[in-house]
Scaffold this active site. Structure first.
Site, PDB file in Angstrom:
ATOM      1  N   TYR A  11       0.791  -1.219  -0.033  1.00 27.40           N
ATOM      2  CA  TYR A  11       0.000   0.013   0.021  1.00 27.40           C
ATOM      3  C   TYR A  11       0.834   1.090  -0.057  1.00 27.40           C
ATOM      4  CZ  TYR A  11      -3.208   3.621   1.771  1.00 27.40           C
ATOM      5  OH  TYR A  11      -4.242   4.803   1.980  1.00 27.40           O
ATOM      6  N   LYS A  21       1.109   4.555  -2.640  1.00 31.28           N
ATOM      7  CA  LYS A  21       1.007   5.914  -2.451  1.00 31.28           C
ATOM      8  C   LYS A  21       2.286   6.797  -2.713  1.00 31.28           C
ATOM      9  CE  LYS A  21      -3.484   5.755  -1.249  1.00 31.28           C
ATOM     10  NZ  LYS A  21      -4.322   6.895  -1.863  1.00 31.28           N
TER      11      LYS A  21
HETATM   12  N1  LIG Z   1      -8.783   6.229   6.110  1.00 34.78           N
HETATM   13  C1  LIG Z   1      -7.389   6.284   6.245  1.00 34.78           C
HETATM   14  O1  LIG Z   1      -6.754   6.101   7.327  1.00 34.78           O
HETATM   15  C2  LIG Z   1      -6.446   6.730   5.167  1.00 34.78           C
HETATM   16  C3  LIG Z   1      -5.140   7.252   5.598  1.00 34.78           C
HETATM   17  C4  LIG Z   1      -4.508   7.790   4.275  1.00 34.78           C
HETATM   18  C5  LIG Z   1      -4.876   7.516   3.213  1.00 34.78           C
HETATM   19  N2  LIG Z   1      -6.127   7.421   2.776  1.00 34.78           N
HETATM   20  C6  LIG Z   1      -6.626   7.442   1.572  1.00 34.78           C
HETATM   21  O2  LIG Z   1      -7.772   8.253   1.438  1.00 34.78           O
HETATM   22  C7  LIG Z   1      -8.623   8.042   0.216  1.00 34.78           C
HETATM   23  C8  LIG Z   1     -10.051   7.982   0.655  1.00 34.78           C
HETATM   24  O3  LIG Z   1     -10.172   6.714   1.550  1.00 34.78           O
HETATM   25  P1  LIG Z   1     -11.412   6.744   2.481  1.00 34.78           P
HETATM   26  O4  LIG Z   1     -10.449   6.703   4.023  1.00 34.78           O
HETATM   27  O5  LIG Z   1     -12.150   7.538   2.482  1.00 34.78           O
HETATM   28  O6  LIG Z   1     -11.922   5.199   2.430  1.00 34.78           O
HETATM   29  P2  LIG Z   1     -13.294   4.795   2.056  1.00 34.78           P
HETATM   30  O7  LIG Z   1     -14.415   5.557   2.688  1.00 34.78           O
HETATM   31  O8  LIG Z   1     -13.104   3.183   1.963  1.00 34.78           O
HETATM   32  O9  LIG Z   1     -13.213   5.228   0.436  1.00 34.78           O
HETATM   33  C9  LIG Z   1     -12.504   4.435  -0.674  1.00 34.78           C
HETATM   34  C10 LIG Z   1     -13.132   4.843  -1.805  1.00 34.78           C
HETATM   35  O10 LIG Z   1     -12.332   4.275  -2.960  1.00 34.78           O
HETATM   36  C11 LIG Z   1     -13.341   3.829  -3.741  1.00 34.78           C
HETATM   37  N3  LIG Z   1     -12.686   2.571  -4.655  1.00 34.78           N
HETATM   38  C12 LIG Z   1     -12.175   1.570  -4.064  1.00 34.78           C
HETATM   39  N4  LIG Z   1     -11.782   0.569  -5.137  1.00 34.78           N
HETATM   40  C13 LIG Z   1     -12.412   1.013  -6.240  1.00 34.78           C
HETATM   41  C14 LIG Z   1     -12.410   0.918  -7.821  1.00 34.78           C
HETATM   42  N5  LIG Z   1     -12.095  -0.189  -8.141  1.00 34.78           N
HETATM   43  N6  LIG Z   1     -12.993   1.620  -8.612  1.00 34.78           N
HETATM   44  C15 LIG Z   1     -13.458   3.045  -8.156  1.00 34.78           C
HETATM   45  N7  LIG Z   1     -13.289   3.280  -6.969  1.00 34.78           N
HETATM   46  C16 LIG Z   1     -12.920   2.405  -6.033  1.00 34.78           C
HETATM   47  C17 LIG Z   1     -14.491   3.227  -3.004  1.00 34.78           C
HETATM   48  O11 LIG Z   1     -15.734   3.142  -3.663  1.00 34.78           O
HETATM   49  P3  LIG Z   1     -16.967   2.339  -3.236  1.00 34.78           P
HETATM   50  O12 LIG Z   1     -17.605   3.348  -2.110  1.00 34.78           O
HETATM   51  O13 LIG Z   1     -17.688   2.139  -4.361  1.00 34.78           O
HETATM   52  O14 LIG Z   1     -16.483   1.049  -2.582  1.00 34.78           O
HETATM   53  C18 LIG Z   1     -14.656   4.431  -2.069  1.00 34.78           C
HETATM   54  O15 LIG Z   1     -15.388   5.512  -2.842  1.00 34.78           O
HETATM   55  C19 LIG Z   1      -7.647   6.755  -0.414  1.00 34.78           C
HETATM   56  O16 LIG Z   1      -7.302   7.071  -1.444  1.00 34.78           O
HETATM   57  C20 LIG Z   1      -7.241   6.133   0.935  1.00 34.78           C
HETATM   58  O17 LIG Z   1      -5.989   5.546   0.478  1.00 34.78           O
HETATM   59  C21 LIG Z   1      -7.144   6.799   3.778  1.00 34.78           C
END
Ligand SMILES: NC(=O)c1ccc[n+]([C@@H]2O[C@H](COP(=O)([O-])OP(=O)(O)OC[C@H]3O[C@@H](n4cnc5c(N)ncnc54)[C@H](OP(=O)(O)O)[C@@H]3O)[C@@H](O)[C@H]2O)c1
Length: 245
Positions: A151, A155
Site C-alpha cells: 500500500y 501511495k
Molecule cells: N482512512 C485512512 O486511514 C486513510 C489514510 C491515508 C490515506 N487514505 C486514502 O484516502 C482515500 C479515501 O479513502 P477513505 O479513507 O475515505 O476510505 P473509503 O471510504 O473506504 O473510500 C474508498 C473509496 O475508494 C473507492 N474505490 C475502491 N476501489 C475502487 C475501484 N476499483 N474503482 C473505483 N473506486 C474504488 C470506493 O468506492 P466504493 O464506495 O464504491 O467502494 C470509495 O469511494 C484513499 O485514497 C485512501 O487510500 C485513507
C-alpha cells in the site's frame, strides 16, 4: 468561492471525499462525481443537493482494471475548478505477499488509475489556466514499513507524481496539492483497532478544503503527522530495518 464552481470528485463515495464535497455543497458548487457504484453515487448526489449543491453529474467507473481515461475525461464538463482524486484500497498485506492478482489490483486501483486519470486532466487544465488538483496519497507513502509496504509503495508513487505535476503545472497557474492523511476513521480502516492517532473524516475534509484555499503544496492531515513523519523519515536505515512497524 462563488456558486458556479465545478468540483470533480473521483472516488466520490469515499468518506473523506464525501465530507469534503459537503463543505463545497454548502457554497452551492456544481459537481461531477466519479465512482464504481452508481447507487452510492446517487446517494451522494441526493445528500449534496440537500446541502445546497447545484447540478450534480454522475459517472460510473471501476478503476481496478485498465480503462479509457480519455473517454472518461471527455465526459466531464470544462472548466473544472477543483478535482479531488480520492479512490483507493488498503489491500491485505498478507494476501499481497502471496497473490500476484491482488498486487496488480492494488497498483491498478491506487496508482495507475490515478496517474491515468490525472494525466488526461493536464491539457484541459493548462488550457483553462486556473484550478486545483488534490491527490490523496498517504503518510504510508513517506517510508516503506513491513506492515503495509505494498500500500505504501502505491501511495509513494502518487506522492512523487503529484510533486512532479505540481512543478509542471505551476507556470500554467494550476495548483496541485498532495494530501497525506494519517489514520482516519472510514470504511477503509473499519477492521483496524482505533487508537488516539485516529482522526475523523470531517476533520480531514476541513483540512483539505482549507489547504486548497491556502494553496498548500503538501498537506499532512491532521497537521501533527508532519512531525511524526519527519521523525520516521529521519530514523537511520540501520535502525529502521530492525523496527517492527
Ligand atoms: N482512512 C485512512 O486511514 C486513510 C489514510 C491515508 C490515506 N487514505 C486514502 O484516502 C482515500 C479515501 O479513502 P477513505 O479513507 O475515505 O476510505 P473509503 O471510504 O473506504 O473510500 C474508498 C473509496 O475508494 C473507492 N474505490 C475502491 N476501489 C475502487 C475501484 N476499483 N474503482 C473505483 N473506486 C474504488 C470506493 O468506492 P466504493 O464506495 O464504491 O467502494 C470509495 O469511494 C484513499 O485514497 C485512501 O487510500 C485513507
Amino acid at each position: 468561492m462563488n456558486d458556479t464552481q465545478h468540483i470533480v470528485v473521483v472516488g466520490a463515495s469515499s468518506a473523506i471525499a464525501h465530507d469534503t464535497s459537503r463543505l463545497y455543497a454548502k457554497e452551492g458548487a456544481r459537481f461531477t462525481l466519479v465512482g464504481r457504484n452508481l447507487q452510492k453515487l446517487e446517494n451522494c448526489k441526493k445528500d449534496l443537493i440537500a446541502r445546497g449543491a447545484g447540478d450534480v453529474k454522475l459517472l460510473e467507473q471501476d478503476f481496478s482494471k485498465p480503462f479509457e481515461s480519455q473517454n472518461l475525461l471527455g465526459q466531464i464538463q470544462k472548466p473544472i475548478h477543483t478535482t479531488l482524486v480520492a479512490h483507493g484500497i488498503l489491500g491485505d498485506q498478507e494476501k499481497l505477499l502471496q497473490c500476484s492478482q491482488s498486487r496488480k489490483e492494488l497498483f491498478q486501483t491506487n496508482t495507475m488509475s490515478v496517474i491515468e486519470f490525472t494525466s488526461e486532466l493536464i491539457e484541459p487544465m493548462k488550457d483553462q489556466g486556473f484550478g486545483n488538483i488534490a491527490i490523496i496519497s498517504s503518510v504510508a507513502g513517506d517510508r516503506g514499513r513491513q506492515s503495509n509496504f505494498f500500500y505504501g509503495t502505491s501511495k509513494a508513487a502518487l506522492t512523487a507524481f503529484a510533486s512532479g505535476l505540481r512543478n509542471y503545472l505551476n507556470p500554467f497557474k494550476v495548483h496541485v496539492m498532495t494530501v497525506n492523511p494519517g489514520f482516519v476513521s472510514t470504511p477503509m480502516t473499519a477492521d483496524i483497532e482505533q487508537g488516539p492517532l485516529f482522526a475523523s473524516s470531517k476533520v480531514v475534509a476541513r483540512d483539505i478544503k482549507r489547504g486548497l484555499e491556502k494553496r498548500r503544496n503538501i498537506l499532512y492531515t491532521p497537521g501533527f503527522w508532519r512531525y511524526i513523519m519527519l521523525i520516521i523519515r529521519n530514523i537511520p536505515e540501520n535502525i529502521f530495518k530492525r523496527l517492527k512497524l
